[in-house]
Scaffold this motif. Structure first.
Motif, PDB file in Angstrom:
ATOM      1  N   LYS A   1       0.841  -1.199   0.000  1.00 10.99           N
ATOM      2  CA  LYS A   1       0.000   0.000   0.000  1.00 10.99           C
ATOM      3  C   LYS A   1       0.879   1.253   0.000  1.00 10.99           C
ATOM      4  O   LYS A   1       1.814   1.376   0.783  1.00 10.99           O
ATOM      5  N   VAL A   2       0.551   2.175  -0.882  1.00 15.68           N
ATOM      6  CA  VAL A   2       1.306   3.423  -1.023  1.00 15.68           C
ATOM      7  C   VAL A   2       0.543   4.552  -0.346  1.00 15.68           C
ATOM      8  O   VAL A   2      -0.649   4.747  -0.612  1.00 15.68           O
ATOM      9  N   THR A   3       1.228   5.295   0.511  1.00 19.07           N
ATOM     10  CA  THR A   3       0.633   6.427   1.214  1.00 19.07           C
ATOM     11  C   THR A   3       1.421   7.686   0.903  1.00 19.07           C
ATOM     12  O   THR A   3       2.648   7.702   1.054  1.00 19.07           O
ATOM     13  N   ALA A   4       0.721   8.730   0.455  1.00 16.89           N
ATOM     14  CA  ALA A   4       1.357  10.031   0.252  1.00 16.89           C
ATOM     15  C   ALA A   4       1.447  10.720   1.611  1.00 16.89           C
ATOM     16  O   ALA A   4       0.499  10.683   2.398  1.00 16.89           O
ATOM     17  N   ILE A   5       2.581  11.333   1.879  1.00 18.55           N
ATOM     18  CA  ILE A   5       2.804  12.047   3.134  1.00 18.55           C
ATOM     19  C   ILE A   5       2.928  13.534   2.817  1.00 18.55           C
ATOM     20  O   ILE A   5       3.693  13.919   1.941  1.00 18.55           O
ATOM     21  N   GLU A   6       2.158  14.345   3.540  1.00 18.53           N
ATOM     22  CA  GLU A   6       2.251  15.797   3.424  1.00 18.53           C
ATOM     23  C   GLU A   6       2.502  16.387   4.802  1.00 18.53           C
ATOM     24  O   GLU A   6       1.863  15.982   5.781  1.00 18.53           O
ATOM     25  N   VAL A   7       3.417  17.336   4.883  1.00 20.43           N
ATOM     26  CA  VAL A   7       3.715  18.031   6.130  1.00 20.43           C
ATOM     27  C   VAL A   7       3.620  19.516   5.844  1.00 20.43           C
ATOM     28  O   VAL A   7       4.360  20.045   5.017  1.00 20.43           O
ATOM     29  N   GLU A   8       2.680  20.187   6.506  1.00 23.91           N
ATOM     30  CA  GLU A   8       2.491  21.630   6.323  1.00 23.91           C
ATOM     31  C   GLU A   8       2.884  22.351   7.603  1.00 23.91           C
ATOM     32  O   GLU A   8       2.161  22.297   8.598  1.00 23.91           O
ATOM     33  N   ARG A   9       4.030  22.985   7.572  1.00 25.56           N
ATOM     34  CA  ARG A   9       4.481  23.747   8.739  1.00 25.56           C
ATOM     35  C   ARG A   9       3.940  25.168   8.708  1.00 25.56           C
ATOM     36  O   ARG A   9       3.877  25.829   9.731  1.00 25.56           O
TER      37      ARG A   9
ATOM     38  N   LYS B   1      -4.599   6.622  -2.876  1.00 29.93           N
ATOM     39  CA  LYS B   1      -5.686   5.998  -2.123  1.00 29.93           C
ATOM     40  C   LYS B   1      -5.502   6.162  -0.624  1.00 29.93           C
ATOM     41  O   LYS B   1      -6.392   5.826   0.159  1.00 29.93           O
ATOM     42  N   SER B   2      -4.335   6.658  -0.221  1.00 29.52           N
ATOM     43  CA  SER B   2      -4.034   6.884   1.189  1.00 29.52           C
ATOM     44  C   SER B   2      -3.164   8.130   1.298  1.00 29.52           C
ATOM     45  O   SER B   2      -2.133   8.231   0.628  1.00 29.52           O
ATOM     46  N   ILE B   3      -3.596   9.091   2.141  1.00 32.67           N
ATOM     47  CA  ILE B   3      -2.869  10.352   2.302  1.00 32.67           C
ATOM     48  C   ILE B   3      -2.823  10.692   3.787  1.00 32.67           C
ATOM     49  O   ILE B   3      -3.873  10.811   4.425  1.00 32.67           O
ATOM     50  N   TRP B   4      -1.626  10.825   4.317  1.00 32.75           N
ATOM     51  CA  TRP B   4      -1.453  11.269   5.698  1.00 32.75           C
ATOM     52  C   TRP B   4      -1.004  12.715   5.652  1.00 32.75           C
ATOM     53  O   TRP B   4       0.016  13.042   5.050  1.00 32.75           O
ATOM     54  N   TYR B   5      -1.785  13.582   6.290  1.00 28.57           N
ATOM     55  CA  TYR B   5      -1.518  15.014   6.254  1.00 28.57           C
ATOM     56  C   TYR B   5      -1.200  15.481   7.669  1.00 28.57           C
ATOM     57  O   TYR B   5      -2.043  15.413   8.553  1.00 28.57           O
ATOM     58  N   PHE B   6       0.018  15.957   7.884  1.00 30.81           N
ATOM     59  CA  PHE B   6       0.461  16.472   9.171  1.00 30.81           C
ATOM     60  C   PHE B   6       0.468  17.987   9.066  1.00 30.81           C
ATOM     61  O   PHE B   6       1.165  18.552   8.222  1.00 30.81           O
TER      62      PHE B   6
ATOM     63  N   LYS C   1     -12.716  12.536  -0.238  1.00 27.06           N
ATOM     64  CA  LYS C   1     -12.336  12.749   1.168  1.00 27.06           C
ATOM     65  C   LYS C   1     -11.709  11.508   1.785  1.00 27.06           C
ATOM     66  O   LYS C   1     -10.904  11.602   2.697  1.00 27.06           O
ATOM     67  N   LYS C   2     -12.138  10.354   1.274  1.00 25.27           N
ATOM     68  CA  LYS C   2     -11.803   9.070   1.879  1.00 25.27           C
ATOM     69  C   LYS C   2     -10.309   8.844   2.134  1.00 25.27           C
ATOM     70  O   LYS C   2      -9.949   8.325   3.187  1.00 25.27           O
ATOM     71  N   PRO C   3      -9.402   9.206   1.223  1.00 25.97           N
ATOM     72  CA  PRO C   3      -7.993   8.859   1.454  1.00 25.97           C
ATOM     73  C   PRO C   3      -7.302   9.661   2.557  1.00 25.97           C
ATOM     74  O   PRO C   3      -6.249   9.269   3.037  1.00 25.97           O
ATOM     75  N   PHE C   4      -7.886  10.776   2.980  1.00 26.36           N
ATOM     76  CA  PHE C   4      -7.197  11.681   3.896  1.00 26.36           C
ATOM     77  C   PHE C   4      -7.306  11.262   5.359  1.00 26.36           C
ATOM     78  O   PHE C   4      -8.385  10.987   5.865  1.00 26.36           O
ATOM     79  N   VAL C   5      -6.155  11.258   6.019  1.00 21.99           N
ATOM     80  CA  VAL C   5      -6.087  11.118   7.471  1.00 21.99           C
ATOM     81  C   VAL C   5      -5.272  12.317   7.939  1.00 21.99           C
ATOM     82  O   VAL C   5      -4.133  12.515   7.502  1.00 21.99           O
ATOM     83  N   LEU C   6      -5.875  13.149   8.802  1.00 22.75           N
ATOM     84  CA  LEU C   6      -5.215  14.369   9.266  1.00 22.75           C
ATOM     85  C   LEU C   6      -4.632  14.165  10.654  1.00 22.75           C
ATOM     86  O   LEU C   6      -5.282  13.609  11.538  1.00 22.75           O
ATOM     87  N   TYR C   7      -3.406  14.633  10.827  1.00 16.72           N
ATOM     88  CA  TYR C   7      -2.711  14.548  12.109  1.00 16.72           C
ATOM     89  C   TYR C   7      -2.295  15.940  12.542  1.00 16.72           C
ATOM     90  O   TYR C   7      -1.940  16.777  11.708  1.00 16.72           O
ATOM     91  N   ASN C   8      -2.294  16.154  13.845  1.00 18.83           N
ATOM     92  CA  ASN C   8      -1.810  17.408  14.390  1.00 18.83           C
ATOM     93  C   ASN C   8      -0.289  17.358  14.405  1.00 18.83           C
ATOM     94  O   ASN C   8       0.301  16.522  15.082  1.00 18.83           O
ATOM     95  N   LEU C   9       0.333  18.231  13.661  1.00 19.74           N
ATOM     96  CA  LEU C   9       1.784  18.247  13.521  1.00 19.74           C
ATOM     97  C   LEU C   9       2.479  18.386  14.867  1.00 19.74           C
ATOM     98  O   LEU C   9       3.448  17.678  15.151  1.00 19.74           O
TER      99      LEU C   9
END
Length: 120
Positions: free
Chosen positions: A48-56, A76-81, A102-110
């Motif tokens: 499974k491939v997950t895109a990682i995004e980090v927004e400072r 199909k999978s996106i982790w957004y920090f 919307k489905k692929p996004f999982v949001l995390y508190n940086l």
């Protein structure tokens, strides 16, 4: 973020934005380049491939929405920090997306996720 993620997922393969760009096809001058995630994490067990995004810091609304839409149709999978403020903005933008987008996004508190590494 890489250190924090690799500590929790040591068997998965991390590919940085620099690596992604070096393996991408070349673009002609003036040609629009699609959004490149900050990293891609490939699960060693299932591929499974997950895109990682980090927004400072917060992007302008148009740029952020364009990035979210490109990610949604490409992965199909996106982790957004993101910071709390940026996270709220992303949540608001995602409200206007279809359920499928919307489905692929999982949001995390940086700040919470990166606290051990002084990332905020």
């Amino acid at each position: 973020m890489r250190l924090a993620i690799e500590a929790k997922r040591p068997n998965d393969h991390w590919m940085s934005e620099r690596q992604i760009r070096s393996e991408a096809p070349r673009f002609e001058k003036g040609e629009k380049r699609p959004h490149t995630p900050d990293a891609i994490l490939t699960n060693a067990a299932n591929g499974k491939v997950t895109a990682i995004e980090v927004e400072r810091s917060t992007k302008n609304d148009d740029e952020l929405e364009d990035d979210l839409r490109e990610l949604a149709v490409s992965y199909k999978s996106i982790w957004y920090f993101a910071s709390s403020a940026t996270r709220r903005k992303i949540e608001q933008m995602l409200e206007g997306f279809t359920l499928e987008m919307k489905k692929p996004f999982v949001l995390y508190n940086l700040k919470e996720y990166g606290n051990d590494y002084k990332i905020s």
